[in-house]
Design an enzyme around this catalytic site. Structure first.
Site, short mmCIF file in Angstrom:
data_model
loop_
_atom_site.label_atom_id
_atom_site.label_comp_id
_atom_site.label_asym_id
_atom_site.label_seq_id
_atom_site.Cartn_x
_atom_site.Cartn_y
_atom_site.Cartn_z
N GLU A 229 0.88 -1.18 0.00
CA GLU A 229 0.00 0.00 0.00
C GLU A 229 0.91 1.21 0.00
O GLU A 229 1.57 1.52 1.00
CB GLU A 229 -0.90 0.00 1.23
CG GLU A 229 -1.75 -1.26 1.29
CD GLU A 229 -3.11 -1.04 1.91
OE1 GLU A 229 -3.28 -0.09 2.68
OE2 GLU A 229 -4.01 -1.83 1.60
N CYS A 263 -2.07 9.38 3.02
CA CYS A 263 -1.84 8.77 1.71
C CYS A 263 -2.89 9.24 0.72
O CYS A 263 -2.63 9.36 -0.46
CB CYS A 263 -1.85 7.26 1.81
SG CYS A 263 -3.30 6.62 2.63
P1 NAD Z 1 8.78 4.50 4.27
O1 NAD Z 1 8.74 3.74 2.99
O2 NAD Z 1 9.90 5.42 4.50
O3 NAD Z 1 8.76 3.48 5.51
C1 NAD Z 1 7.74 2.51 5.69
C2 NAD Z 1 8.27 1.38 6.53
O4 NAD Z 1 9.26 0.66 5.82
C3 NAD Z 1 8.93 1.82 7.84
O5 NAD Z 1 8.50 0.97 8.87
C4 NAD Z 1 10.41 1.64 7.54
O6 NAD Z 1 11.20 1.41 8.69
C5 NAD Z 1 10.39 0.43 6.65
N1 NAD Z 1 11.56 0.23 5.78
C6 NAD Z 1 12.40 1.17 5.26
N2 NAD Z 1 13.34 0.57 4.47
C7 NAD Z 1 13.09 -0.75 4.51
C8 NAD Z 1 13.72 -1.89 3.89
N3 NAD Z 1 14.77 -1.76 3.09
N4 NAD Z 1 13.18 -3.11 4.12
C9 NAD Z 1 12.10 -3.26 4.91
N5 NAD Z 1 11.48 -2.22 5.53
C10 NAD Z 1 11.97 -0.98 5.32
O7 NAD Z 1 7.37 5.26 4.35
P2 NAD Z 1 6.83 6.23 5.50
O8 NAD Z 1 7.54 7.53 5.43
O9 NAD Z 1 6.78 5.52 6.78
O10 NAD Z 1 5.32 6.43 5.03
C11 NAD Z 1 4.90 7.42 4.14
C12 NAD Z 1 4.46 6.81 2.83
O11 NAD Z 1 3.46 5.82 3.09
C13 NAD Z 1 3.80 7.80 1.89
O12 NAD Z 1 4.26 7.57 0.59
C14 NAD Z 1 2.31 7.46 2.00
O13 NAD Z 1 1.55 7.82 0.88
C15 NAD Z 1 2.36 5.99 2.20
N6 NAD Z 1 1.13 5.49 2.83
C16 NAD Z 1 0.27 4.75 2.06
C17 NAD Z 1 -0.91 4.29 2.60
C18 NAD Z 1 -1.87 3.48 1.77
O14 NAD Z 1 -2.84 2.97 2.34
N7 NAD Z 1 -1.69 3.35 0.48
C19 NAD Z 1 -1.22 4.56 3.94
C20 NAD Z 1 -0.32 5.30 4.71
C21 NAD Z 1 0.86 5.77 4.12
#
Ligand code: NAD
Length: 458
Positions: A229, A263
């Site tokens: 997502e 999001c």
């Molecule tokens: P992010 O991608 O920076 O981090 C998300 C998660 O991934 C964190 O827990 C992080 O520690 C982990 N992560 C980072 N690198 C990783 C790796 N190499 N392997 C495994 N895990 C790893 O995103 P964010 O800043 O936490 O969230 C914001 C983003 O999320 C925005 O783009 C937003 O649109 C999206 N979002 C989408 C939805 C949806 O329902 N589509 C909902 C909420 C947020």
């Protein structure tokens, strides 16, 4: 031992330093979850439901403290933290009410001594790697149906919402979910990566497109269920028959709520030329009324930017737009001083050569583009690699249905925006992801439908 430092994004202060997981502890916790899962799946659904009911009661009991914790670590205005927790309750109720029907055994054929049945088995041990912007919503959209359907969950909350993640785990444990069935892992990306290296039966990720792509590449080598997502660049079109004042108030909220860090925040606006100026005037007036400041104050609407690096993204998008001819009508600047702050920003004279109309902003900034009619609006709405949500404001339902039918997006809105329902599937098209949560499909997503062919001996 490594630690995770949690800072308050509104002040820059260190809140706490937590003991963090590492590859070894992640492996040990995964093994414990594997061991514990069959007994959890063997409990009756009623017994698992009783635990989730207890969790719900804990959320209600501790709501004020949970809201304050979320506000301190994410910078979310306190009223919006409370709203998220209140909004969680009907989601819990939906999962409690619908799981039985969603995963009950089904007989789909029964003739000539042959019966065909579908049985929903739990996936087993699932990994949930999550985002910080709505940590209760996105965390629980996975955790609750996964537990109700008999899975063990390894939950890696965002490093920007870890205290909230630990609270979710605490309340579930207090309500009777065994410790090894619901495990919260502490740490950033490397801990998420360590989790992906384990033998899990499903990976449910919420976060940015860049990380989602990395996770898909890692998981591509293994045949494990994967849901992503991801982000969006969600558009809305305001047609000439819409009420400009009402549409502006609704859409200013849709763009700026949660400091634009949703999001499904409205990130692009297309307004019919006949009402463009009236709409823009009302929109800017509404945005100027949004108070920026201490997220713990009741009257704050624009809180802190949770992740400091996002300030550079916002600044760069605004600079790029100005350099290409956009006009800033309000805001436009980061605030210097303690904490991470960016003003609510409205730009006009924008077009699709500008990053602000193409790349996710994830902050309180929006571009408004003038259009001549429906055809141009639809073409511009579809001119994106994302496809999470899209909307139209018009008096005419048929027109709205025609326009929204042509738009590529997982969710579409008529005269509303920035809205999620537990009853409807939540999914994205294109770079907004694969798979879905919520609705009965989002319960079944945590199960494997097993096919039974049964011939009676005669
Ligand atoms: P992010 O991608 O920076 O981090 C998300 C998660 O991934 C964190 O827990 C992080 O520690 C982990 N992560 C980072 N690198 C990783 C790796 N190499 N392997 C495994 N895990 C790893 O995103 P964010 O800043 O936490 O969230 C914001 C983003 O999320 C925005 O783009 C937003 O649109 C999206 N979002 C989408 C939805 C949806 O329902 N589509 C909902 C909420 C947020």
């Amino acid at each position: 031992m490594s630690t995770l430092a949690i800072h308050n994004p509104a002040t820059g202060e260190l809140i706490v330093s937590l003991a963090a997981d590492d590859a070894e502890s992640v492996a040990a916790k995964t093994a414990a979850a594997r061991q514990a899962q069959p007994a959890w799946a063997a409990r009756s659904l009623a017994a698992r439901q009783a635990c989730i009911e207890g969790f719900r009661a804990g959320v209600v009991r501790d709501l004020e403290q949970l809201a304050a914790t979320m506000t301190r670590e994410t910078g979310k205005p306190i009223r919006m933290s409370r709203n998220e927790l209140h909004g969680l309750l009907p989601r819990i109720d939906f999962f409690l009410a619908e799981t039985q029907e969603a995963i009950g055994d089904q007989t789909v054929f029964d003739e000539g001594g042959i019966r065909e049945q579908i049985q929903h088995e739990p996936l087993g041990v699932v990994a949930n790697i999550s985002a910080w912007n709505y940590p209760w919503f996105v965390g629980c959209n996975v955790i609750l149906p996964a537990l109700l359907t008999g899975n063990a969950v390894l939950y890696k909350p965002s490093e920007y919402a870890t205290m909230t993640g630990l609270e979710i785990a605490r309340l579930l444990h207090e309500a009777g979910v065994p410790r090894d069935v619901m495990t919260c892992l502490v740490g950033g990306g490397p801990v998420g990566a360590a989790l992906l290296a384990q033998k899990v039966d499903g990976v449910f990720f919420t976060g940015s497109h860049a990380t989602g792509q990395r996770i898909a590449q890692t998981m591509g080598k293994r045949f494990v269920k994967l849901q992503l997502e991801l982000g969006g660049k969600d558009p809305t079109y305001v047609a000439e028959d819409a009420d400009p004042q009402a549409a502006a108030e609704s859409l200013a909220d849709g763009a700026m709520y949660n400091t634009g860090q949703s999001c499904c925040s409205v990130e692009r606006l297309y307004v019919h030329e006949k009402i463009h100026d009236a709409f823009v005037e009302a929109f800017v007036r509404t945005v100027k009324g949004f108070r920026l400041g201490d997220p713990l104050r009741e009257d704050t609407y624009i809180g802190a930017i949770t992740r400091a690096p996002q300030l550079d993204v916002l600044e760069q998008q605004v600079e790029d737009a100005i350099a290409k001819g956009a006009t800033v009508l309000t805001g436009g600047e980061r605030r210097v001083g303690d904490g991470n702050w960016f003003e609510a920003t409205v730009l006009v004279n924008v077009d699709h050569t500008m990053e602000i109309m193409r790349e996710e902003s994830f902050g309180p900034v929006i571009g408004i583009q003038k259009v001549r009619g429906d055809e141009e609006a639809v073409a511009l709405m579809n001119d994106t690699r994302y496809g999470l949500t899209a909307g139209v404001y018009t008096r005419d339902e048929q027109r709205a249905r025609r326009i929204l039918g042509e738009v590529r997006a997982g969710s579409v809105y008529w005269n509303c925006c920035d809205r999620v329902s537990p009853r409807l599937p939540w999914s994205g098209v294109g770079d907004s992801g694969v798979g879905l949560t919520l609705s009965t499909y989002g319960i079944q997503a945590f199960t494997r439908p097993k096919a039974w062919h049964l011939r009676s001996p005669g």
